[in-house]
Write a protein that holds these residues in place. Sequence first.
Motif: not given
Length: 144
Positions: A34-41, A43-54, A69-75
């Motif tokens: 559910p959208i309201e569970e994914e967007w828990d408010g 994110d602004p306090e977290c460190r974010h990581f992105l995997a980028l291809d070449a 806590h590590i969370g929202r791990v998605a590929v």
Amino acid sequence: MSHSLNIRQGSWSELGDAAGEIRRSVFIDEQQVPIEEEWDGRDPECRHFLALDATGRALGTARLLPDGHIGRVAVLQESRGRGAGLALMQAAIDAARQRGDAQVMLAAQIQALAFYERLGFIAEGETFMEAGIPHRNMVLLLKN
């Protein structure tokens, strides 16, 4: 394989557009979270990581909360099995270790337990439901 991956880390304002698209695709569209569970408010306090291809295309994301806590791990579905999840987890664990965290924790979807166990995480407690998906809590002690 993963040799062409680049991990970027930053704030939600820096990485949120790309990270949000990946999470929308994986969690909301694919897994029906559910959208309201994914967007828990949080994110602004977290460190974010992105995997980028070449080519610089974002393939996956993760976040590290202030409490370790590590969370929202998605590929993205078409990019799985190429090392992006592993690289994201290693970057998040390293960031936690560098800031002095004693441990990192996560709530793993049951089908991902073996993935996290390969990184040294240990499952704790009972299975529980989150967003309609069975999870277990996992912890990794960090040696600083």
